[in-house]
Design a protein around this motif. Structure first.
Motif, PDB file in Angstrom:
ATOM      1  N   LYS A 180       0.832  -1.201   0.000  1.00 47.71           N
ATOM      2  CA  LYS A 180       0.000   0.000   0.000  1.00 47.71           C
ATOM      3  C   LYS A 180       0.868   1.253   0.000  1.00 47.71           C
ATOM      4  CE  LYS A 180      -4.030  -1.877   2.463  1.00 47.71           C
ATOM      5  NZ  LYS A 180      -4.890  -1.740   3.661  1.00 47.71           N
ATOM      6  N   GLU A 181       0.267   2.345  -0.443  1.00 49.23           N
ATOM      7  CA  GLU A 181       0.872   3.662  -0.320  1.00 49.23           C
ATOM      8  C   GLU A 181      -0.067   4.481   0.555  1.00 49.23           C
ATOM      9  OE1 GLU A 181       2.895   7.184  -3.057  1.00 49.23           O
ATOM     10  OE2 GLU A 181       1.995   5.422  -3.991  1.00 49.23           O
ATOM     11  N   ILE A 182       0.471   5.011   1.644  1.00 51.27           N
ATOM     12  CA  ILE A 182      -0.378   5.626   2.668  1.00 51.27           C
ATOM     13  C   ILE A 182       0.100   7.041   2.991  1.00 51.27           C
ATOM     14  CG2 ILE A 182      -1.009   5.506   5.122  1.00 51.27           C
ATOM     15  CD1 ILE A 182      -1.183   2.511   4.845  1.00 51.27           C
ATOM     16  N   LEU A 183      -0.870   7.940   3.132  1.00 55.92           N
ATOM     17  CA  LEU A 183      -0.612   9.297   3.601  1.00 55.92           C
ATOM     18  C   LEU A 183      -1.292   9.465   4.948  1.00 55.92           C
ATOM     19  CD1 LEU A 183       0.210  12.294   3.395  1.00 55.92           C
ATOM     20  CD2 LEU A 183      -1.874  12.670   2.058  1.00 55.92           C
ATOM     21  N   LEU A 184      -0.523   9.886   5.950  1.00 53.68           N
ATOM     22  CA  LEU A 184      -1.041  10.022   7.306  1.00 53.68           C
ATOM     23  C   LEU A 184      -0.949  11.481   7.740  1.00 53.68           C
ATOM     24  CD1 LEU A 184      -2.044   8.332   9.758  1.00 53.68           C
ATOM     25  CD2 LEU A 184       0.338   8.235  10.500  1.00 53.68           C
ATOM     26  N   LEU A 185      -2.094  12.056   8.141  1.00 53.87           N
ATOM     27  CA  LEU A 185      -2.138  13.438   8.632  1.00 53.87           C
ATOM     28  C   LEU A 185      -2.135  13.447  10.154  1.00 53.87           C
ATOM     29  CD1 LEU A 185      -4.828  15.386   6.530  1.00 53.87           C
ATOM     30  CD2 LEU A 185      -2.385  15.218   6.141  1.00 53.87           C
ATOM     31  N   ILE A 186      -1.243  14.259  10.743  1.00 58.40           N
ATOM     32  CA  ILE A 186      -1.186  14.411  12.196  1.00 58.40           C
ATOM     33  C   ILE A 186      -1.241  15.900  12.518  1.00 58.40           C
ATOM     34  CG2 ILE A 186       0.161  14.010  14.293  1.00 58.40           C
ATOM     35  CD1 ILE A 186       1.374  11.589  12.964  1.00 58.40           C
ATOM     36  N   GLY A 187      -2.135  16.277  13.427  1.00 56.84           N
ATOM     37  CA  GLY A 187      -2.358  17.685  13.733  1.00 56.84           C
ATOM     38  C   GLY A 187      -1.425  18.242  14.793  1.00 56.84           C
ATOM     39  N   PRO A 188      -1.617  19.504  15.155  1.00 58.04           N
ATOM     40  CA  PRO A 188      -0.795  20.167  16.176  1.00 58.04           C
ATOM     41  C   PRO A 188      -1.222  19.767  17.581  1.00 58.04           C
ATOM     42  CG  PRO A 188      -2.470  21.664  15.382  1.00 58.04           C
ATOM     43  CD  PRO A 188      -2.621  20.410  14.576  1.00 58.04           C
ATOM     44  N   GLU A 189      -0.582  20.358  18.587  1.00 58.13           N
ATOM     45  CA  GLU A 189      -0.921  20.027  19.975  1.00 58.13           C
ATOM     46  C   GLU A 189      -2.402  20.242  20.280  1.00 58.13           C
ATOM     47  OE1 GLU A 189       3.516  21.165  20.620  1.00 58.13           O
ATOM     48  OE2 GLU A 189       1.978  21.566  19.146  1.00 58.13           O
ATOM     49  N   GLY A 190      -2.999  21.267  19.676  1.00 51.43           N
ATOM     50  CA  GLY A 190      -4.420  21.538  19.912  1.00 51.43           C
ATOM     51  C   GLY A 190      -5.357  20.735  19.042  1.00 51.43           C
ATOM     52  N   GLY A 191      -4.801  19.873  18.216  1.00 51.97           N
ATOM     53  CA  GLY A 191      -5.630  19.039  17.344  1.00 51.97           C
ATOM     54  C   GLY A 191      -6.084  19.792  16.101  1.00 51.97           C
ATOM     55  N   PHE A 192      -6.645  19.049  15.161  1.00 52.82           N
ATOM     56  CA  PHE A 192      -7.237  19.666  13.974  1.00 52.82           C
ATOM     57  C   PHE A 192      -8.519  20.398  14.367  1.00 52.82           C
ATOM     58  CE2 PHE A 192      -4.989  16.077  11.788  1.00 52.82           C
ATOM     59  CZ  PHE A 192      -4.165  16.848  10.997  1.00 52.82           C
ATOM     60  N   SER A 193      -8.835  21.470  13.666  1.00 53.42           N
ATOM     61  CA  SER A 193     -10.115  22.141  13.887  1.00 53.42           C
ATOM     62  C   SER A 193     -11.223  21.329  13.219  1.00 53.42           C
ATOM     63  CB  SER A 193     -10.082  23.552  13.300  1.00 53.42           C
ATOM     64  OG  SER A 193     -10.029  23.492  11.878  1.00 53.42           O
ATOM     65  N   GLU A 194     -12.465  21.599  13.604  1.00 49.04           N
ATOM     66  CA  GLU A 194     -13.589  20.878  13.006  1.00 49.04           C
ATOM     67  C   GLU A 194     -13.647  21.107  11.501  1.00 49.04           C
ATOM     68  OE1 GLU A 194     -17.340  21.516  14.822  1.00 49.04           O
ATOM     69  OE2 GLU A 194     -16.620  21.143  16.860  1.00 49.04           O
ATOM     70  N   ILE A 195     -13.361  22.335  11.073  1.00 48.83           N
ATOM     71  CA  ILE A 195     -13.384  22.641   9.638  1.00 48.83           C
ATOM     72  C   ILE A 195     -12.299  21.852   8.907  1.00 48.83           C
ATOM     73  CG2 ILE A 195     -12.998  24.470   7.936  1.00 48.83           C
ATOM     74  CD1 ILE A 195     -14.283  26.426   9.846  1.00 48.83           C
ATOM     75  N   GLU A 196     -11.109  21.746   9.507  1.00 42.93           N
ATOM     76  CA  GLU A 196     -10.020  20.997   8.874  1.00 42.93           C
ATOM     77  C   GLU A 196     -10.389  19.522   8.733  1.00 42.93           C
ATOM     78  OE1 GLU A 196      -6.190  23.721  10.273  1.00 42.93           O
ATOM     79  OE2 GLU A 196      -6.935  22.116  11.576  1.00 42.93           O
ATOM     80  N   VAL A 197     -11.002  18.964   9.768  1.00 48.63           N
ATOM     81  CA  VAL A 197     -11.409  17.556   9.707  1.00 48.63           C
ATOM     82  C   VAL A 197     -12.458  17.352   8.623  1.00 48.63           C
ATOM     83  CG1 VAL A 197     -12.551  15.689  10.945  1.00 48.63           C
ATOM     84  CG2 VAL A 197     -10.851  17.104  12.117  1.00 48.63           C
TER      85      VAL A 197
END
Length: 207
Positions: A180-197
């Motif tokens: 597989k080829e996988i892209l993994l997104l990891i957010g900042p200390e405060g997490g992703f915002s609802e809009i970003e998700v």
């Protein structure tokens, strides 16, 4: 095994840059006629014999070339750098040891760090690649906004995951990455915002 790195390879001759030359000649006391091992960062191991050098460069006659064993997976990481940059530097080392293919840095809504020193991270990546006896350097991309990354990253054949936990349903990453080829997104200390998700989910990411 001590590995060096050359970006300049042509007609069976490789050239070490000033930093690699200094380590080879000044620190390790290598001399004309000595054979050293080096990589090109593109998946190839080499053996070369030193036939000339000066303060800035070292010239090698290639006597052997071997391709790195291909992995049956590719992992791309897109992450918002932490406020404490040393954590990102440590993470980069460990990810390279595990075979990371590329890393992208994100500026998110809750990000506490807006800038990175790309040149320093590239040096850390090269050092980790050589120390883990790998021949392929991961690509490292400068920091961009979350929206720019999401809107411009185009690859329909890649599995896209965003590290985010819904309060009502939790899906753990417990699958094999083989073939597989996988892209993994990891957010900042405060997490992703609802809009970003929501944006990521509309672009085909799985939470």
């Amino acid at each position: 095994m001590q590995l060096f790195y050359s970006q300049q390879i042509e007609n069976n001759v490789a050239v070490l840059n000033e930093e690699e030359t200094r380590h080879c000649i000044k620190v390790l006391r290598k001399n004309k006629g000595d054979t050293i091992d080096f990589i090109d960062g593109k998946g190839n191991f080499y053996k070369g014999t030193i036939f000339d050098y000066n303060k800035k460069n070292c010239w090698l006659q290639i006597i052997e070339q071997q391709e790195e064993k291909k992995r049956n997976y590719k992992i791309h990481l897109a992450i918002a750098p932490t406020k404490n940059i040393s954590r990102i530097e440590w993470m980069l080392e460990k990810c390279i040891e595990m075979g990371l293919n590329s890393i992208h840095f994100l500026d998110c809504f809750h990000s506490e760090r807006k800038h990175i020193k790309l040149e320093r991270l590239e040096k850390i990546a090269l050092s980790a690649t050589k120390q883990s006896l790998k021949a392929s350097l991961p690509s490292i991309h400068n920091i961009v906004s979350f929206n720019d990354f999401i809107n411009h990253f185009k690859n329909d054949n890649i599995e896209k995951l965003i590290c985010w936990v819904d309060e009502e349903k939790h899906q753990l990453i417990n699958q094999s990455f083989k073939n597989k080829e996988i892209l993994l997104l990891i957010g900042p200390e405060g997490g992703f915002s609802e809009i970003e998700v929501k944006t990521a989910l509309t672009k085909g990411f799985k939470a």
